[in-house]
Scaffold this active site. Structure first.
Site, PDB file in Angstrom:
ATOM      1  CB  CYS A 125     -27.146  76.033 -91.892  1.00 31.01           C
ATOM      2  SG  CYS A 125     -26.849  75.370 -91.510  1.00 31.01           S
ATOM      3  CB  CYS A 174     -19.340  77.501 -94.344  1.00 35.97           C
ATOM      4  SG  CYS A 174     -21.210  76.869 -94.788  1.00 35.97           S
TER       5      CYS A 174
END
Length: 399
Positions: free
Chosen positions: A112, A213
């Site tokens: 990410c 997440c």
């Protein structure tokens, strides 16, 4: 005074803050606004996995976007939301699932940072005319100028060792480092919380993000099975000595070093030693079979002052290495030869899994410089375990 090391006044310095909706990035925005910078807040909408959107401790989902908006209203800065869901799925979620299918234990937070945050968002910040992109990561950057690159910077571990995020930022490129700023690097987490309270931010008591997440309730296997059904196919549980001990319901339920929940018992403690993705075998053995003294790296990001091959050839480059985020840096030597780029660990590590990271440092202390690192492609165990594993992998699998 320009605290971001720019040769101009704060009011003439535009900074984009990557706002996740958590307390850290919110305080960064508040600090920079107080110091007089021209601040823009940007939140990325990255995923929408049903329950994960409203799960406490998630990030970049529904409630977090609203929290970031409210923080920006409180401190008086513009706030923008960018839809990066497709990009996030392509560059983070899908590779995460593919890595598990290959028998690895991936770190999606690194992917990410590599792609969505420090590539795409950074490019957007430049398009908006920003001088820097600031984040709430706990890591330090300092000027490290050279004759050819007067604006060059280097990364260092943060003041708060318990919040050290350098392991997850090893892949940050030199170009990205020169543009990024990390205002919390010299600050303990307790001070960050206190500042959030003082500023009256709605996130002052918000829990820190936990786990991955985009995984609802932390159930990795559910996400992987949905995206890659092959990872849920049954197979054998095999001992290093060749004995078939039982069967499993998919390698996605296992990781290197795992002891609990293996599903077989022999009277002796057993650990997952290797995941043979090609043959769908979970290979187990005694704890000593996990001992690793050498890891081979791929996708190496080198942040040292001399070229990688020059530094790592010959006698190698003496440094310190972390092969998991919760461990301190330990003595190591970075080497490069015809076999590739690898790290010899002076103190053996147990349970080193492919797909994880090996981050490199100048020293073991809190003020160590970050030299980059790479993803672990494979590791070498103690000789007897390594020989047993190679023999087992070369043997035919029963139909």
């Amino acid at each position: 005074m320009n605290t971001l090391d720019f040769d101009k006044k704060p009011e003439d310095t535009r900074v984009v803050v990557a706002m996740s909706g958590g307390v850290d990035s919110s305080v960064v925005a508040g600090i920079l606004k107080r110091q007089g910078y021209d601040v823009l807040g940007i939140t990325l909408q990255l995923y929408d996995h049903g329950a994960a959107v409203h799960r406490a401790g998630s990030c970049c989902a529904g409630q977090d976007i609203d929290d970031a908006r409210r923080v920006c209203e409180t401190i008086g800065i513009p706030h923008y939301v960018l839809d990066y869901e497709k990009r996030f799925r392509e560059t983070v979620i899908n590779p995460f699932a593919e890595s598990y299918v290959a028998g690895e234990t991936p770190i999606p937070c690194v992917s990410c940072n590599q792609t969505v945050k420090f590539a795409d968002l950074l490019a957007t910040a430049k398009e908006l005319g920003a001088d820097a992109l600031a984040t709430g990561h706990y890591i330090r950057s300092r000027p490290n100028p050279s004759a050819d690159h007067p604006g060059r910077r280097a990364l260092y571990r943060p003041a708060d060792a318990d919040r050290d995020q350098s392991y997850f930022l090893f892949a940050t490129t030199q170009e990205q480092i020169d543009y990024l700023r990390f205002p919390l690097g010299g600050m303990p987490k307790a001070e960050t919380r206190a500042l959030a309270e003082e500023m009256g931010l709605v996130v002052a008591k918000k829990a820190d993000s936990q786990d991955i997440c985009f995984v609802p309730q932390g159930k990795y296997s559910d996400v992987i099975a949905k995206l890659k059904p092959n990872a849920a196919l049954a197979g054998e549980i095999v001992h290093l000595d060749g004995r078939v001990l039982g069967r499993h319901e998919g390698i996605l339920h296992y990781t290197i070093g795992q002891r609990r929940g293996i599903g077989v018992a022999t009277g002796d403690p057993l650990y997952v030693v290797f995941l043979d993705a090609r043959s769908r075998r979970v290979i187990v053995g005694p704890k000593e079979a996990l001992e690793t003294h050498r890891v081979y790296l791929r996708d190496v990001n080198w942040l040292g002052d001399e070229p990688l091959l020059e530094a790592a050839s010959g006698e190698g480059f003496a440094c310190y290495a972390k092969v998991r985020s919760t461990r301190p840096p330990e003595p190591a030597v970075l080497r490069a030869d015809k076999d590739g780029i690898y790290v010899d660990l002076t103190i053996g590590e147990a349970g080193v899994a492919p797909g994880q990271a090996c981050a490199l440092y100048s020293a073991p202390g809190d003020d160590a410089r970050v030299y980059g690192g790479g993803f672990i492609e494979r590791s070498e165990r103690e000789p007897m375990a390594e020989a047993s594993l190679k023999a087992l992998l070369a043997s035919p699998v029963a139909a």
